[in-house]
Scaffold this active site. Sequence first.
Site, PDB file in Angstrom:
ATOM      1  N   ASP A   1      -1.515 -10.125  -6.154  1.00 37.78           N
ATOM      2  CA  ASP A   1      -0.857  -8.606  -5.518  1.00 37.78           C
ATOM      3  C   ASP A   1       0.347  -8.860  -5.897  1.00 37.78           C
ATOM      4  O   ASP A   1       1.077  -9.367  -5.434  1.00 37.78           O
ATOM      5  CB  ASP A   1      -1.770  -7.771  -4.734  1.00 37.78           C
ATOM      6  CG  ASP A   1      -1.405  -6.322  -4.675  1.00 37.78           C
ATOM      7  OD1 ASP A   1      -1.044  -5.864  -6.356  1.00 37.78           O
ATOM      8  OD2 ASP A   1      -1.197  -5.857  -3.747  1.00 37.78           O
ATOM      9  N   SER A   2       1.274  -7.661  -5.664  1.00 38.62           N
ATOM     10  CA  SER A   2       2.239  -7.496  -5.271  1.00 38.62           C
ATOM     11  C   SER A   2       2.635  -7.726  -3.209  1.00 38.62           C
ATOM     12  O   SER A   2       4.289  -8.113  -3.283  1.00 38.62           O
ATOM     13  CB  SER A   2       3.433  -6.518  -5.506  1.00 38.62           C
ATOM     14  OG  SER A   2       2.535  -4.727  -5.301  1.00 38.62           O
TER      15      SER A   2
ATOM     16  N   CYS B   1      -4.161  -5.917  -9.011  1.00 36.66           N
ATOM     17  CA  CYS B   1      -3.117  -5.206  -8.856  1.00 36.66           C
ATOM     18  C   CYS B   1      -3.168  -4.747 -10.813  1.00 36.66           C
ATOM     19  O   CYS B   1      -2.707  -5.086 -11.298  1.00 36.66           O
ATOM     20  CB  CYS B   1      -1.685  -6.003  -8.693  1.00 36.66           C
ATOM     21  SG  CYS B   1      -0.359  -5.033  -8.903  1.00 36.66           S
TER      22      CYS B   1
ATOM     23  N   GLU C   1       2.588  -0.498   2.898  1.00 33.21           N
ATOM     24  CA  GLU C   1       3.718  -2.157   3.021  1.00 33.21           C
ATOM     25  C   GLU C   1       4.790  -2.524   4.395  1.00 33.21           C
ATOM     26  O   GLU C   1       4.387  -3.089   5.089  1.00 33.21           O
ATOM     27  CB  GLU C   1       4.483  -2.084   1.679  1.00 33.21           C
ATOM     28  CG  GLU C   1       3.767  -3.252   0.381  1.00 33.21           C
ATOM     29  CD  GLU C   1       3.030  -4.493   0.330  1.00 33.21           C
ATOM     30  OE1 GLU C   1       3.641  -5.368   1.221  1.00 33.21           O
ATOM     31  OE2 GLU C   1       2.177  -4.495   0.068  1.00 33.21           O
TER      32      GLU C   1
ATOM     33  N   CYS D   1      -4.798   1.709  -7.526  1.00 32.46           N
ATOM     34  CA  CYS D   1      -3.292   0.780  -7.507  1.00 32.46           C
ATOM     35  C   CYS D   1      -4.340   0.631  -5.757  1.00 32.46           C
ATOM     36  O   CYS D   1      -5.231   1.345  -5.245  1.00 32.46           O
ATOM     37  CB  CYS D   1      -2.593   1.910  -7.165  1.00 32.46           C
ATOM     38  SG  CYS D   1      -1.606   0.468  -5.737  1.00 32.46           S
TER      39      CYS D   1
ATOM     40  N   HIS E   1      -4.071  -0.841  -3.319  1.00 31.46           N
ATOM     41  CA  HIS E   1      -3.632  -0.313  -1.744  1.00 31.46           C
ATOM     42  C   HIS E   1      -3.410   0.748  -1.251  1.00 31.46           C
ATOM     43  O   HIS E   1      -4.131   0.918  -0.521  1.00 31.46           O
ATOM     44  CB  HIS E   1      -1.042  -0.656  -1.826  1.00 31.46           C
ATOM     45  CG  HIS E   1      -0.733  -1.677  -2.229  1.00 31.46           C
ATOM     46  ND1 HIS E   1      -0.652  -2.546  -3.011  1.00 31.46           N
ATOM     47  CD2 HIS E   1       0.167  -1.830  -1.091  1.00 31.46           C
ATOM     48  CE1 HIS E   1       0.586  -3.238  -2.849  1.00 31.46           C
ATOM     49  NE2 HIS E   1       0.570  -3.017  -1.730  1.00 31.46           N
TER      50      HIS E   1
HETATM   51  N1  DGL Z   1      -1.075  -2.760  -5.722  1.00 32.82           N
HETATM   52  C1  DGL Z   1      -0.642  -2.753  -7.003  1.00 32.82           C
HETATM   53  C2  DGL Z   1      -1.478  -1.855  -7.996  1.00 32.82           C
HETATM   54  O1  DGL Z   1      -2.533  -2.407  -7.997  1.00 32.82           O
HETATM   55  C3  DGL Z   1       1.003  -2.272  -6.980  1.00 32.82           C
HETATM   56  C4  DGL Z   1       1.318  -1.599  -5.676  1.00 32.82           C
HETATM   57  C5  DGL Z   1       3.318  -1.761  -6.318  1.00 32.82           C
HETATM   58  O2  DGL Z   1       3.546  -0.781  -6.779  1.00 32.82           O
HETATM   59  O3  DGL Z   1       3.731  -2.581  -5.527  1.00 32.82           O
HETATM   60  O4  DGL Z   1      -1.104  -1.096  -8.668  1.00 32.82           O
END
Ligand code: DGL
Length: 272
Positions: free
Chosen positions: A6-7, A69, A157, A191, A193
Amino acid sequence: MIGVFDSGIGGLTILKSIRAQMPEYDYLYLGDNARAPYGSRSFEVVYEYTLQSVNYLFSHGCSLVILACNTASAKALRTIQQNDLPKIWNESRLERVLGIIRPTAEVISNYTHTNHIGVMATRGTVDSASYPLEIHKQSPHIVVTQQACPMWVPLVENNEHRGDGADYFVKKYIDQMLLKDNDIDTLLLACTHYPLLLEKIRKYLPQHISILTQGDIVATSLKNYLYRHSDLSQSLSKGSTCTYLTTESPEKFSQLASIFLENPIEAKHISL
Ligand code: DGL
């Protein structure tokens, strides 16, 4: 090993469910926290960063990589599967990269009664239109309304997702979504996150709307995939370990991850 990418720390919401369903495998988690968020970056940049991470995971013992992600799944998965994976393949050609959008889109119609679904995601995922496209392949009758939430990943984050400041942006995007479609009965957090904001999302979302997160959906789909691809699953090591890597501060990652996983972990720093 199974690589989970993931990012940043969002992919932990997927990893947690995968490990709960398949604790026997060894896992290598990579968070590119130094370059998160990916959500507002161009196709080219998300592809380049994702490919670097995928290459890293394959060259460090993984033969299966999950893009945990949505942004990377939307913008990089197809090119990596079609163009780059054949270059990564060794003689056995077992290596695979899987995303998380299709497995989610495949089951989403089971959750709605009004056939109106809301999709909260990053700007990149929304603009790719991957969710409406994938959902309509299976269920053309479903009305999909998308809402980009560009401030939600930075809140997570930066460990501000439980703070009072988060309320403003959580309410703002939910209100914007409901203005577009008031018949939504299912809200997908598209997402990885966003489940960390679950408490606040619940607070501002009308009670009759259910929230759908991806962890269990992805884990179940992966379990079925490995059942169908027994040659791949047999090649994966099974020592029940999990190693955490981050491109940013390992202390910061470990602190955030330990709270979320409810288990102390110690991440290592890597450079891509
Ligand atoms: N967790 C990521 C997702 O599912 C993206 C987060 C980011 O913007 O870096 O899209």
